[in-house]
Design a protein around this motif. Structure first.
Motif, PDB file in Angstrom:
ATOM      1  N   HIS A  63       0.780  -1.083   0.008  1.00 25.44           N
ATOM      2  CA  HIS A  63       0.223  -0.018  -0.094  1.00 25.44           C
ATOM      3  C   HIS A  63       0.861   1.392  -0.176  1.00 25.44           C
ATOM      4  O   HIS A  63       2.004   1.313   0.836  1.00 25.44           O
ATOM      5  CB  HIS A  63      -0.852   0.256   1.223  1.00 25.44           C
ATOM      6  CG  HIS A  63      -2.105  -0.888   1.241  1.00 25.44           C
ATOM      7  ND1 HIS A  63      -3.293  -0.893   1.515  1.00 25.44           N
ATOM      8  CD2 HIS A  63      -1.849  -2.483   0.980  1.00 25.44           C
ATOM      9  CE1 HIS A  63      -3.901  -1.899   1.276  1.00 25.44           C
ATOM     10  NE2 HIS A  63      -3.127  -2.985   1.279  1.00 25.44           N
ATOM     11  N   ILE A  64       0.486   2.098  -0.931  1.00 21.52           N
ATOM     12  CA  ILE A  64       1.401   3.462  -1.138  1.00 21.52           C
ATOM     13  C   ILE A  64       0.399   4.698  -1.065  1.00 21.52           C
ATOM     14  O   ILE A  64      -0.568   4.707  -1.721  1.00 21.52           O
ATOM     15  CB  ILE A  64       2.095   3.361  -2.345  1.00 21.52           C
ATOM     16  CG1 ILE A  64       3.172   2.418  -2.405  1.00 21.52           C
ATOM     17  CG2 ILE A  64       3.261   4.671  -2.279  1.00 21.52           C
ATOM     18  CD1 ILE A  64       3.942   2.195  -3.644  1.00 21.52           C
ATOM     19  N   LEU A  65       0.646   5.659  -0.137  1.00 18.83           N
ATOM     20  CA  LEU A  65      -0.071   6.706  -0.086  1.00 18.83           C
ATOM     21  C   LEU A  65       0.807   8.187  -0.452  1.00 18.83           C
ATOM     22  O   LEU A  65       1.980   8.042   0.342  1.00 18.83           O
ATOM     23  CB  LEU A  65      -0.774   7.088   1.257  1.00 18.83           C
ATOM     24  CG  LEU A  65      -1.857   8.268   1.100  1.00 18.83           C
ATOM     25  CD1 LEU A  65      -3.204   7.785   2.400  1.00 18.83           C
ATOM     26  CD2 LEU A  65      -1.142   9.405   1.723  1.00 18.83           C
ATOM     27  N   VAL A  66       0.539   8.598  -1.313  1.00 16.91           N
ATOM     28  CA  VAL A  66       1.112  10.279  -1.453  1.00 16.91           C
ATOM     29  C   VAL A  66       0.303  11.081  -1.329  1.00 16.91           C
ATOM     30  O   VAL A  66      -0.906  11.185  -2.074  1.00 16.91           O
ATOM     31  CB  VAL A  66       1.883  10.106  -2.980  1.00 16.91           C
ATOM     32  CG1 VAL A  66       2.594  11.352  -3.090  1.00 16.91           C
ATOM     33  CG2 VAL A  66       2.758   9.070  -3.090  1.00 16.91           C
ATOM     34  N   GLY A  67       0.498  12.003  -0.466  1.00 16.92           N
ATOM     35  CA  GLY A  67      -0.267  13.131   0.064  1.00 16.92           C
ATOM     36  C   GLY A  67       0.176  14.470   0.083  1.00 16.92           C
ATOM     37  O   GLY A  67       1.322  14.825   0.216  1.00 16.92           O
ATOM     38  N   ASP A  68      -0.676  15.179  -0.177  1.00 20.48           N
ATOM     39  CA  ASP A  68      -0.351  16.930  -0.178  1.00 20.48           C
ATOM     40  C   ASP A  68      -1.397  17.629   0.473  1.00 20.48           C
ATOM     41  O   ASP A  68      -2.535  17.965   0.346  1.00 20.48           O
ATOM     42  CB  ASP A  68      -0.238  17.381  -1.653  1.00 20.48           C
ATOM     43  CG  ASP A  68      -0.001  18.956  -1.775  1.00 20.48           C
ATOM     44  OD1 ASP A  68       0.464  19.449  -0.691  1.00 20.48           O
ATOM     45  OD2 ASP A  68      -0.127  19.495  -2.938  1.00 20.48           O
ATOM     46  N   PHE A  69      -0.994  18.081   1.783  1.00 23.54           N
ATOM     47  CA  PHE A  69      -1.887  18.754   2.771  1.00 23.54           C
ATOM     48  C   PHE A  69      -2.008  20.207   2.056  1.00 23.54           C
ATOM     49  O   PHE A  69      -0.947  20.889   1.407  1.00 23.54           O
ATOM     50  CB  PHE A  69      -1.538  18.883   4.135  1.00 23.54           C
ATOM     51  CG  PHE A  69      -1.873  17.818   4.858  1.00 23.54           C
ATOM     52  CD1 PHE A  69      -2.939  17.318   5.357  1.00 23.54           C
ATOM     53  CD2 PHE A  69      -0.851  16.459   5.153  1.00 23.54           C
ATOM     54  CE1 PHE A  69      -3.393  16.319   6.057  1.00 23.54           C
ATOM     55  CE2 PHE A  69      -1.301  15.444   5.785  1.00 23.54           C
ATOM     56  CZ  PHE A  69      -2.419  15.247   6.322  1.00 23.54           C
ATOM     57  N   THR A  70      -3.059  20.985   2.437  1.00 22.87           N
ATOM     58  CA  THR A  70      -3.340  22.252   2.059  1.00 22.87           C
ATOM     59  C   THR A  70      -1.857  23.144   2.624  1.00 22.87           C
ATOM     60  O   THR A  70      -1.688  22.960   3.673  1.00 22.87           O
ATOM     61  CB  THR A  70      -4.646  22.846   2.733  1.00 22.87           C
ATOM     62  OG1 THR A  70      -5.641  21.941   2.607  1.00 22.87           O
ATOM     63  CG2 THR A  70      -4.892  24.131   1.996  1.00 22.87           C
ATOM     64  N   GLY A  71      -1.486  24.095   1.606  1.00 21.44           N
ATOM     65  CA  GLY A  71      -0.417  24.739   2.056  1.00 21.44           C
ATOM     66  C   GLY A  71       0.701  24.322   2.170  1.00 21.44           C
ATOM     67  O   GLY A  71       0.997  23.173   1.792  1.00 21.44           O
ATOM     68  N   HIS A  72       1.813  24.912   3.225  1.00 20.30           N
ATOM     69  CA  HIS A  72       2.646  23.969   3.347  1.00 20.30           C
ATOM     70  C   HIS A  72       3.407  24.614   4.795  1.00 20.30           C
ATOM     71  O   HIS A  72       2.803  25.604   5.430  1.00 20.30           O
ATOM     72  CB  HIS A  72       4.063  24.611   2.315  1.00 20.30           C
ATOM     73  CG  HIS A  72       4.178  26.057   2.110  1.00 20.30           C
ATOM     74  ND1 HIS A  72       4.962  26.888   3.144  1.00 20.30           N
ATOM     75  CD2 HIS A  72       3.658  27.059   1.268  1.00 20.30           C
ATOM     76  CE1 HIS A  72       4.956  27.945   2.774  1.00 20.30           C
ATOM     77  NE2 HIS A  72       4.146  28.198   1.607  1.00 20.30           N
TER      78      HIS A  72
END
Length: 385
Positions: free
Chosen positions: A193-202
């Motif tokens: 299982h692989i999850l690549v994520g990008d939360f709002t902002g930085h």
């Protein structure tokens, strides 16, 4: 208790080569402030080295170093440039005043002066100086707390259960804390299982929910839960805990290593790029399959509202799958043009053809943007069968 301006006597350094002028200053301000009187520009510079004043009253016409030269020397030194300087002088022309203020003095008072004006201006600039020092102290304290929180978050995000086989990754955060995440684990049934994520902002605000998602991911994959169940748990937690303006764009991969089947869910991320080994061996530029976003990012709506089915591909030896966050494609050049998905794909082709490291793409982005700083975290991973 916080320190107040009234709790201490500010230290004032007065510089004048005329004994009578020093006596007048001593009579006016000695009882109100801690006062040191010196008779030359060099004595002023020496006194500042011994103890930093809160304010300097500085004459201009002096036999060794002029007040202008003393001011220039103090402002050129980073350790003394912040000390407020008031010129107290018999030079009354507008041009003299302009030069003094241009050199960095905060005020310019001509002789003869009245007691009330001198004291009022001194108190104004001492108050401003105190406020600046207080802001610096608070900023330093906040920065120390921020550094501690960043260290704590980054420590929690590093997990020994991360499965790095078959994965190459490039991570380029804007700040020490990163709003992008990469998670990878294999369950008991040989599913990676692989999850690549990008939360709002930085930065810190974007990174703060990363440990929560990582913990939910690894716990559920270790317990052999299906991808849909893992996604449901993560989405529900983000919906309940994050404010409405914060969410997680994410791509989720379930790679069955027994059958070679890969299932891909895309929630608000840029298109995933799939290149088959057959196409890559072709002498022509290979075809590429894009797996576009299927629904909004996680943490916005309830899981049942997503109503998406994964894209399924047969992943065989030599196949490659690329996943990247929008920080890469959204880099702008001086003309306001984005690097874009097309240039990203072209750079990835070049990396494959020349067997280059993934960070080669950052060099292309830097060249395109003419050295402009990235404004968002950038993450790119390559999954190879």
């Amino acid at each position: 208790m916080p320190l107040k301006l009234s709790d201490y006597k500010p230290y004032v350094l007065a510089v004048d080569d005329e004994p009578l002028n020093r006596l007048i200053l001593e009579d006016l301000i000695e009882n109100r402030f801690e006062l040191q009187l010196v008779d030359s520009g060099q004595a002023c510079l020496d006194a500042v080295k011994m103890k930093e004043p809160d304010l300097i009253l500085l004459d201009i016409n002096m036999p060794d170093l002029s007040g202008y030269e003393v001011c220039e020397a103090l402002k050129a030194n980073p350790q003394t440039s912040h000390i407020p300087i008031i010129f107290l002088t018999a030079k009354i022309s507008t041009e003299d005043e302009r030069i003094g203020l241009k050199l960095g003095a905060v005020d310019y008072i001509t002789k003869p002066f009245t007691e009330s004006i001198l004291l009022a201006r001194m108190k104004t600039h001492l108050s401003l100086h105190y406020s600046r020092k207080l802001l610096e102290k608070n900023h330093k304290s906040l920065q120390q707390e921020r550094n501690y929180i960043e260290h704590l978050i980054n420590s929690m995000r590093r997990d020994k259960r991360f499965e790095n086989r078959a994965i190459r990754q490039l991570v380029s955060p804007v700040e020490a804390s990163n709003g992008d995440i990469i998670l990878s684990a294999i369950n008991d049934y040989n599913h990676q299982h692989i999850l690549v994520g990008d939360f709002t902002g930085h930065g810190l605000m974007a990174a703060i929910a990363g440990p929560l998602v990582a913990s939910l991911f690894y716990t559920n994959v270790r317990n052999n839960h299906l991808p849909t169940a893992v996604l449901r748990v993560i989405n529900d937690e983000l919906c309940s805990k994050l404010p409405p303006q914060n969410f997680l764009a994410a791509t989720y991969i379930d790679w069955d290593k027994n059958s070679g089947q890969v299932s891909i869910w895309n929630f608000g991320m840029p298109s995933c790029l799939y290149l088959s080994s057959e196409d890559l061996s072709d002498s022509q530029r290979p075809n590429i399959q894009k797996i576009d976003s299927m629904s909004v990012a996680l943490g916005i709506i309830e899981c049942d509202e997503h109503k998406v089915d994964p894209v399924t591909i047969q992943f065989t030896t030599g196949d490659k799958l690329f996943i990247f966050t929008d920080g890469l494609a959204e880099v702008m050049n001086a003309d306001g043009e984005a690097f874009g998905v097309a240039r990203t794909i072209e750079a990835l082709f070049q990396i494959i053809e020349d067997d280059l490291e993934l960070n080669e793409i950052l060099q292309r982005v830097t060249q395109f943007s003419e050295g402009k700083t990235m404004k968002d975290d950038t993450t790119l991973i390559e999954i190879s069968a």
